[in-house]
Design an enzyme around this catalytic site. Structure first.
Site, PDB file in Angstrom:
ATOM      1  N   HIS A 182      42.128  33.740 -48.683  1.00  0.00           N
ATOM      2  CA  HIS A 182      42.810  36.454 -48.807  1.00  0.00           C
ATOM      3  C   HIS A 182      41.040  36.747 -48.260  1.00  0.00           C
ATOM      4  CE1 HIS A 182      45.434  34.160 -52.132  1.00  0.00           C
ATOM      5  NE2 HIS A 182      45.698  35.318 -51.275  1.00  0.00           N
ATOM      6  N   ASP A 251      52.809  33.781 -44.066  1.00  0.00           N
ATOM      7  CA  ASP A 251      51.397  34.186 -45.754  1.00  0.00           C
ATOM      8  C   ASP A 251      51.230  35.327 -44.908  1.00  0.00           C
ATOM      9  OD1 ASP A 251      50.147  34.057 -48.205  1.00  0.00           O
ATOM     10  OD2 ASP A 251      48.804  32.866 -47.621  1.00  0.00           O
TER      11      ASP A 251
END
Length: 339
Positions: A182, A251
């Protein structure tokens, strides 16, 4: 159809979103906490999305894993345990762990199906490795590939029994990454032989309906590109060596592991061989740019999407939710009674 899954800004569609989504016709949508208030609101939102596209079996997805990753939260919804709970049970009673994972996933799916969610980004098949970043951590189903695959299969089965399609992640493995994708790009320097451990659960469950890539760079396979945008990782590792035949999603394309603009990232991911781009944050400029850059969903991906959404049961006659939760909890109690 645009090969993208888009996020929504709030608990109802804005006029701009409604017009944009009708024109763009994305593969589907992903829900976050910002989209969730209560059962009535969430069902109305998902019904609105289905009506917008005229598709009853629309891909409406969520990250509802249990533990620290849950978008539908108490007190409106019951909390579910993380993957580690089933990994602990496996150490004392593997067959019971499989049954607990299956019952847990079926109960979870009933909550999702009730509000119109059709896809859950579960199970994680990442094999937990010592010294790795905690971004996977207690979300993992264990540190041994056979165990992870067995519990993952039970999770997929339970979700399908409850009317929801599962998604295996993060292909070809996030379990040994030393950073949170992230926030930055993890680099894994394990050898090709060592990485066999990471891909084994995915190979065992290669027939899963949907898979999600990892924003991780594997030096043994492609020193220049993370898995999501690597033609070698997508085609040689995921499609050929693992043998994955389902719908392949990225993702979240907005994560800081990737560079370039969001539309550029999306274009690279599709060019590398991903079927669909996941874009979570409902930023209209990014979504517009993705639509402008991407080709229409391929015929192969269209077939994979249809098969994925048909893989879950549309009707059921199994145990009710309370029975499933009671069964799960009685089995998880074995970790206290037998450990």
């Amino acid at each position: 159809m645009t090969p993208a899954i888009f996020g929504l800004s709030g608990t109802t569609l804005t006029d701009d979103e409604r017009a944009f989504f009708r024109e763009a016709d994305p593969v589907g949508y992903i829900l976050f906490g910002r989209n969730v208030a209560d059962r009535g609101q969430l069902r109305a939102l998902t019904d609105d999305l289905r009506a917008l596209h005229g598709r009853d079996r629309l891909l409406i997805s969520i990250d509802q894993e249990g533990g620290r990753v849950a978008r539908m939260k108490p007190p409106e919804w019951e909390a579910f345990p993380p993957g580690e709970a089933f990994a602990r049970l496996w150490q004392v009673a593997p067959a019971s762990a499989i049954e607990a994972a299956r019952a847990n996933a079926e109960a979870l799916a009933l909550d999702l199906a009730e509000v119109g969610v059709t896809v859950d980004y579960l199970p994680l098949l990442d094999v937990r490795q010592p010294g790795a970043h905690d971004v996977i951590g207690d979300r993992a189903l264990g540190n041994e590939p056979m165990q992870v695959a067995a519990l993952g299969r039970a999770t997929l089965d339970g979700l399908a029994r409850g009317g929801v399609t599962g998604c295996v992640k993060h292909m070809p493995g996030h379990g040994r990454a030393g950073a949170d994708s992230h926030k930055e790009l993890p680099t894994v320097d394990a050898s090709d032989a060592e990485l066999e451990t990471d891909i084994e659960p995915f190979r065992t469950l290669a027939s899963a309906p949907i898979g999600m890539t990892a924003h991780v760079r594997y030096l043994a396979w492609d020193a220049a590109n993370p898995g999501t945008t690597s033609p070698f990782v997508i085609n040689e590792i995921i499609r050929k060596r693992i043998g994955f035949t389902g719908l392949l999603l990225t993702d979240d394309i907005d994560m800081e592991a990737l560079d370039g603009t969001v539309p550029e990232r999306a274009e690279r991911a599709i060019a590398a061989g991903c079927d669909v781009v996941l874009n979570c944050w409902a930023k209209m400029d990014d979504m517009t740019g993705i639509v402008e850059r991407l080709p229409a969903l391929s015929s192969e991906a269209t077939d994979r999407l249809s098969a994925a959404l048909s893989s879950a049961q549309s009707s059921r006659s199994g145990p009710d939710r309370g029975h499933l939760i009671a069964k799960r909890d009685s089995l998880l109690d074995l970790t206290r009674n037998l450990a």
